[in-house]
Write an enzyme that holds these catalytic residues in place. Sequence first.
Site, PDB file in Angstrom:
ATOM      1  N   ARG A   7       0.871  -1.174   0.000  1.00 33.49           N
ATOM      2  CA  ARG A   7       0.000   0.000   0.000  1.00 33.49           C
ATOM      3  C   ARG A   7       0.910   1.226   0.000  1.00 33.49           C
ATOM      4  O   ARG A   7       1.549   1.516   1.003  1.00 33.49           O
ATOM      5  CB  ARG A   7      -0.917  -0.055   1.226  1.00 33.49           C
ATOM      6  N   HIS A  66      -3.248   4.131   5.216  1.00 33.59           N
ATOM      7  CA  HIS A  66      -4.345   3.163   5.371  1.00 33.59           C
ATOM      8  C   HIS A  66      -5.661   3.792   4.913  1.00 33.59           C
ATOM      9  O   HIS A  66      -6.394   3.238   4.110  1.00 33.59           O
ATOM     10  CB  HIS A  66      -4.429   2.721   6.835  1.00 33.59           C
ATOM     11  N   TYR A 116       4.821   4.912  11.485  1.00 30.96           N
ATOM     12  CA  TYR A 116       5.141   3.487  11.672  1.00 30.96           C
ATOM     13  C   TYR A 116       5.913   2.844  10.519  1.00 30.96           C
ATOM     14  O   TYR A 116       6.188   1.661  10.560  1.00 30.96           O
ATOM     15  CB  TYR A 116       3.869   2.681  11.969  1.00 30.96           C
TER      16      TYR A 116
HETATM   17  C1  LIG Z   1     -14.270  -6.385  12.638  1.00 28.28           C
HETATM   18  C2  LIG Z   1     -13.459  -5.141  12.466  1.00 28.28           C
HETATM   19  N1  LIG Z   1     -12.512  -4.821  13.356  1.00 28.28           N
HETATM   20  C3  LIG Z   1     -11.772  -3.699  13.204  1.00 28.28           C
HETATM   21  C4  LIG Z   1     -11.986  -2.867  12.145  1.00 28.28           C
HETATM   22  C5  LIG Z   1     -11.145  -1.590  11.976  1.00 28.28           C
HETATM   23  N2  LIG Z   1     -10.225  -1.764  10.846  1.00 28.28           N
HETATM   24  C6  LIG Z   1     -10.492  -1.213   9.648  1.00 28.28           C
HETATM   25  S1  LIG Z   1      -9.322  -1.593   8.515  1.00 28.28           S
HETATM   26  C7  LIG Z   1      -8.427  -2.470   9.609  1.00 28.28           C
HETATM   27  C8  LIG Z   1      -7.149  -3.134   9.203  1.00 28.28           C
HETATM   28  C9  LIG Z   1      -7.317  -4.072   8.061  1.00 28.28           C
HETATM   29  O1  LIG Z   1      -6.076  -4.534   7.623  1.00 28.28           O
HETATM   30  P1  LIG Z   1      -5.946  -5.586   6.472  1.00 28.28           P
HETATM   31  O2  LIG Z   1      -6.906  -6.709   6.687  1.00 28.28           O
HETATM   32  O3  LIG Z   1      -4.520  -5.940   6.360  1.00 28.28           O
HETATM   33  O4  LIG Z   1      -6.458  -4.820   5.169  1.00 28.28           O
HETATM   34  P2  LIG Z   1      -5.946  -3.429   4.556  1.00 28.28           P
HETATM   35  O5  LIG Z   1      -6.619  -2.332   5.321  1.00 28.28           O
HETATM   36  O6  LIG Z   1      -4.467  -3.389   4.681  1.00 28.28           O
HETATM   37  O7  LIG Z   1      -6.393  -3.455   3.137  1.00 28.28           O
HETATM   38  C10 LIG Z   1      -9.050  -2.472  10.859  1.00 28.28           C
HETATM   39  C11 LIG Z   1      -8.512  -3.166  12.049  1.00 28.28           C
HETATM   40  C12 LIG Z   1     -13.004  -3.219  11.237  1.00 28.28           C
HETATM   41  N3  LIG Z   1     -13.275  -2.481  10.167  1.00 28.28           N
HETATM   42  N4  LIG Z   1     -13.702  -4.366  11.402  1.00 28.28           N
END
Ligand SMILES: Cc1ncc(C[n+]2csc(CCOP(=O)(O)OP(=O)(O)O)c2C)c(N)n1
Length: 361
Positions: free
Chosen positions: A258, A262, A271
């Site tokens: 990415r 985020h 970070y």
């Molecule tokens: C069940 C849940 N817990 C926490 C969140 C908050 N949250 C949004 S994105 C994220 C991280 C996701 O990381 P990843 O799965 O690696 O996908 P990326 O964002 O890197 O595409 C979190 C913890 C959420 N949306 N849903």
Amino acid sequence: MLFKSYDPLKGKKLEILDAKGNITNTKLEPSIDKEILLTMYKTMSLGRHADIKAMQYQRQGRMLTYAPNRGQEAAQVGAMSALSDVDWLVPAFREMNAMLYRGVTLEQIYLYWYGNEWGSHFDEGVRVLPVNIIIGSQINHGAGLAYASKLLGKGEVTVAVIGDGGTSHGEFYEGLNFAAVYDAPLVVLIQNNHYAISTPRHKATKAKTLAQKATAFGIPGIQVDGNDVLAMHVAMKEAVEHARSGKGPVLIEAVTYRLGPHTTSDDPTIYREDEEVKAWELKDPMIRFKKYLIDKGYWSAEEDEALDQDNQKVVTETFKKVETSGPSKLEDIFRFTYQDMTPALREQYEDIKSFLNEGGK
Ligand SMILES: Cc1ncc(C[n+]2csc(CCOP(=O)(O)OP(=O)(O)O)c2C)c(N)n1
């Protein structure tokens, strides 16, 4: 065959087009029609422009929180280019390029990030589920959709997408396990972009690769260079054939990065190091795909320049339209979860309506 040669437990990653745009694995170079290759490239280019502009609109206070996908275009479009028209895409929230390739319009995508519920209504025949923010739950939706297709004998395959962090959620295991046990035609695409917000991939799991998690489900898994659009196409083609032939799910890990934050609420400089980002910028999927197309005589620098200008115009005009539409009507927020609003939802809707009518903010 591919899955046997690229056993993730042995740490082998599928690569065809290197960072400079040269073919390193001639045996596996797919023969994709020129028109399709150009559609893939044009989608990625539109996605790149739309992504950069969305960040700017948000900074200008004209758009809500936005989750950028710059750098992940090949992982998405390469994968989608291997699907057939009847197949389904079940996205998470960072899949603008995949959605564009599958027929969702840029206007719909922008409406979503603008806070308008009509951004989740796609045209008839577009086999894409709405953006899903709840990490992991889309794997269960995908497993259910795939199982339903199997029961109805429809020959459709479902591709559900998740991030690296999402593979530590329960629903990733529940959905994939269910699909594996029932041989449901599901392909799970992990976009390993190295971070789950600020949590680096190595803090999310001790597994050496994410693809090797397939072993525990008893299904094939493969790790792919996610910035290599050709490798993504080849891996997904084989996965989709496997699933469609009744052999059950496949797990694909696309190793990508990415390049942006985020979301627009995140500051990645806290970070991760600039050097790391710069090193990944050199592996940009757009640069290598463009070079490949130019080398094949399918594309030129002049055409690329003209495409950039067209895309700028398309993006600006689309956003103007979205701004004119405005955010959702209050009722729309409650209207679309179920076919008919449930009594509990109707009560909430009436509550907020009277609150606002009485001048509440
Ligand atoms: C069940 C849940 N817990 C926490 C969140 C908050 N949250 C949004 S994105 C994220 C991280 C996701 O990381 P990843 O799965 O690696 O996908 P990326 O964002 O890197 O595409 C979190 C913890 C959420 N949306 N849903």
